[in-house]
Scaffold this motif. Structure first.
Motif, mmCIF file in Angstrom:
data_model
loop_
_atom_site.group_PDB
_atom_site.id
_atom_site.type_symbol
_atom_site.label_atom_id
_atom_site.label_comp_id
_atom_site.label_asym_id
_atom_site.label_seq_id
_atom_site.Cartn_x
_atom_site.Cartn_y
_atom_site.Cartn_z
ATOM 1 N N ILE A 73 0.879 -1.172 0.000
ATOM 2 C CA ILE A 73 0.000 0.000 0.000
ATOM 3 C C ILE A 73 0.914 1.218 0.000
ATOM 4 O O ILE A 73 1.849 1.290 0.797
ATOM 5 N N VAL A 74 0.645 2.137 -0.899
ATOM 6 C CA VAL A 74 1.327 3.433 -0.879
ATOM 7 C C VAL A 74 0.321 4.425 -0.299
ATOM 8 O O VAL A 74 -0.755 4.630 -0.854
ATOM 9 N N PHE A 75 0.672 4.993 0.845
ATOM 10 C CA PHE A 75 -0.240 5.847 1.602
ATOM 11 C C PHE A 75 0.307 7.263 1.616
ATOM 12 O O PHE A 75 1.409 7.508 2.097
ATOM 13 N N THR A 76 -0.460 8.193 1.067
ATOM 14 C CA THR A 76 -0.081 9.602 1.116
ATOM 15 C C THR A 76 -1.192 10.381 1.816
ATOM 16 O O THR A 76 -2.364 9.988 1.766
ATOM 17 N N ALA A 77 -0.793 11.459 2.490
ATOM 18 C CA ALA A 77 -1.769 12.223 3.272
ATOM 19 C C ALA A 77 -1.439 13.710 3.234
ATOM 20 O O ALA A 77 -0.276 14.098 3.127
ATOM 21 N N VAL A 78 -2.499 14.507 3.354
ATOM 22 C CA VAL A 78 -2.369 15.958 3.378
ATOM 23 C C VAL A 78 -3.297 16.495 4.464
ATOM 24 O O VAL A 78 -4.470 16.114 4.520
ATOM 25 N N LEU A 79 -2.768 17.347 5.308
ATOM 26 C CA LEU A 79 -3.610 17.995 6.315
ATOM 27 C C LEU A 79 -4.467 19.054 5.639
ATOM 28 O O LEU A 79 -3.960 19.921 4.932
ATOM 29 N N GLY A 80 -5.773 18.989 5.865
ATOM 30 C CA GLY A 80 -6.691 19.980 5.318
ATOM 31 C C GLY A 80 -6.976 21.104 6.282
ATOM 32 O O GLY A 80 -7.314 22.215 5.873
ATOM 33 N N SER A 81 -6.859 20.800 7.571
ATOM 34 C CA SER A 81 -7.048 21.813 8.603
ATOM 35 C C SER A 81 -6.401 21.308 9.887
ATOM 36 O O SER A 81 -6.221 20.099 10.072
ATOM 37 N N LEU A 82 -6.079 22.258 10.758
ATOM 38 C CA LEU A 82 -5.458 21.894 12.029
ATOM 39 C C LEU A 82 -5.678 23.025 13.019
ATOM 40 O O LEU A 82 -5.234 24.153 12.793
ATOM 41 N N LEU A 83 -6.385 22.713 14.098
ATOM 42 C CA LEU A 83 -6.670 23.697 15.133
ATOM 43 C C LEU A 83 -6.041 23.204 16.430
ATOM 44 O O LEU A 83 -6.494 22.210 17.009
ATOM 45 N N ILE A 84 -4.996 23.892 16.868
ATOM 46 C CA ILE A 84 -4.260 23.492 18.065
ATOM 47 C C ILE A 84 -4.656 24.385 19.222
ATOM 48 O O ILE A 84 -4.716 25.605 19.091
ATOM 49 N N GLU A 85 -4.930 23.737 20.356
ATOM 50 C CA GLU A 85 -5.250 24.464 21.582
ATOM 51 C C GLU A 85 -4.492 23.799 22.723
ATOM 52 O O GLU A 85 -4.859 22.705 23.175
ATOM 53 N N ASN A 86 -3.425 24.454 23.148
ATOM 54 C CA ASN A 86 -2.553 23.930 24.205
ATOM 55 C C ASN A 86 -1.971 22.578 23.787
ATOM 56 O O ASN A 86 -1.276 22.503 22.788
ATOM 57 N N ASP A 87 -2.292 21.505 24.531
ATOM 58 C CA ASP A 87 -1.734 20.183 24.244
ATOM 59 C C ASP A 87 -2.710 19.253 23.543
ATOM 60 O O ASP A 87 -2.541 18.031 23.567
ATOM 61 N N THR A 88 -3.732 19.822 22.916
ATOM 62 C CA THR A 88 -4.656 19.037 22.108
ATOM 63 C C THR A 88 -4.860 19.740 20.775
ATOM 64 O O THR A 88 -4.610 20.936 20.639
ATOM 65 N N ALA A 89 -5.312 18.981 19.807
ATOM 66 C CA ALA A 89 -5.565 19.559 18.491
ATOM 67 C C ALA A 89 -6.618 18.721 17.778
ATOM 68 O O ALA A 89 -6.825 17.548 18.101
ATOM 69 N N LYS A 90 -7.281 19.354 16.819
ATOM 70 C CA LYS A 90 -8.224 18.673 15.940
ATOM 71 C C LYS A 90 -7.882 19.053 14.518
ATOM 72 O O LYS A 90 -7.437 20.176 14.253
ATOM 73 N N GLY A 91 -8.090 18.117 13.617
ATOM 74 C CA GLY A 91 -7.801 18.405 12.225
ATOM 75 C C GLY A 91 -8.491 17.432 11.298
ATOM 76 O O GLY A 91 -9.121 16.464 11.731
ATOM 77 N N VAL A 92 -8.341 17.720 10.024
ATOM 78 C CA VAL A 92 -8.839 16.852 8.966
ATOM 79 C C VAL A 92 -7.650 16.485 8.091
ATOM 80 O O VAL A 92 -6.858 17.347 7.711
ATOM 81 N N THR A 93 -7.528 15.196 7.818
ATOM 82 C CA THR A 93 -6.461 14.690 6.961
ATOM 83 C C THR A 93 -7.098 13.991 5.770
ATOM 84 O O THR A 93 -7.978 13.141 5.949
ATOM 85 N N TYR A 94 -6.660 14.344 4.569
ATOM 86 C CA TYR A 94 -7.128 13.681 3.347
ATOM 87 C C TYR A 94 -6.063 12.687 2.913
ATOM 88 O O TYR A 94 -4.872 12.980 2.963
ATOM 89 N N THR A 95 -6.508 11.490 2.500
ATOM 90 C CA THR A 95 -5.571 10.422 2.183
ATOM 91 C C THR A 95 -5.838 9.827 0.808
ATOM 92 O O THR A 95 -6.965 9.865 0.302
ATOM 93 N N THR A 96 -4.782 9.265 0.242
ATOM 94 C CA THR A 96 -4.883 8.429 -0.949
ATOM 95 C C THR A 96 -4.088 7.163 -0.671
ATOM 96 O O THR A 96 -2.927 7.233 -0.272
ATOM 97 N N GLU A 97 -4.751 6.035 -0.827
ATOM 98 C CA GLU A 97 -4.101 4.741 -0.654
ATOM 99 C C GLU A 97 -4.205 3.981 -1.969
ATOM 100 O O GLU A 97 -5.310 3.734 -2.454
ATOM 101 N N THR A 98 -3.073 3.621 -2.523
ATOM 102 C CA THR A 98 -3.030 2.797 -3.714
ATOM 103 C C THR A 98 -2.341 1.500 -3.326
ATOM 104 O O THR A 98 -1.257 1.532 -2.732
ATOM 105 N N GLY A 99 -2.980 0.373 -3.621
ATOM 106 C CA GLY A 99 -2.391 -0.875 -3.157
ATOM 107 C C GLY A 99 -2.769 -2.071 -3.986
ATOM 108 O O GLY A 99 -3.554 -2.001 -4.928
ATOM 109 N N MET A 100 -2.129 -3.193 -3.593
ATOM 110 C CA MET A 100 -2.420 -4.481 -4.212
ATOM 111 C C MET A 100 -2.513 -5.518 -3.096
ATOM 112 O O MET A 100 -1.615 -5.614 -2.253
ATOM 113 N N ASP A 101 -3.619 -6.266 -3.114
ATOM 114 C CA ASP A 101 -3.769 -7.289 -2.087
ATOM 115 C C ASP A 101 -3.054 -8.572 -2.514
ATOM 116 O O ASP A 101 -2.465 -8.651 -3.604
ATOM 117 N N ILE A 102 -3.110 -9.588 -1.671
ATOM 118 C CA ILE A 102 -2.374 -10.827 -1.944
ATOM 119 C C ILE A 102 -2.984 -11.622 -3.100
ATOM 120 O O ILE A 102 -2.369 -12.559 -3.589
#
Length: 139
Positions: A73-102
């Protein structure tokens, strides 16, 4: 959405997301596991085995089991948003997975993670990841 927080924290979370994808691509359970908080939650509602998994140890165990079904599996990701508040954060990550099963079936999945992060002892970890498929096709 937006990006908030210090440059150092934003960079650290970006590197966490990149490390996660790198470990998936290398099928490295040890490095992949290091991205999760010990009390993390991983949710993939469309996949019964991973509908809701709790705790780093169980998350890594089930991920390792699932990854046995893939040659790669080739896994790539991009953060779409990130809101950090002290020692916690929330965000959205967009991914693309290209792969081959057995069975030599190839696929490509575009997805979205709703992420929650936590900073412990100066390091950022995934606290909760909830995945949704945006588009999927067989190649």
């Amino acid at each position: 959405m937006a990006f908030t927080g210090s440059v150092e924290d934003r960079l650290a979370i970006h590197e966490l997301v990149m490390s996660y994808g790198d470990a998936v691509t290398r099928k490295d359970a040890k490095d992949w596991g290091k991205t999760w908080a010990e009390d993390a939650i991983w949710r993939i509602p469309h996949f019964p085995l991973l509908e809701k998994v709790m705790g780093r140890e169980e998350i890594v165990r089930l991920w390792s089991q699932v990854m046995e079904d893939y040659k790669y599996i080739v896994f790539t990701a991009v953060l779409g948003s990130l809101l950090i508040e002290n020692d916690t954060a929330k965000g959205v990550t967009y991914t693309t997975e290209t792969g081959m099963d057995i069975k030599d079936n190839k696929s490509r999945t575009h997805g979205q993670y709703e992420d929650e992060f936590i900073k412990k002892d100066g390091n950022w970890y995934f606290l909760k990841r909830t995945f949704s498929i945006l588009h999927q096709d067989r190649l």
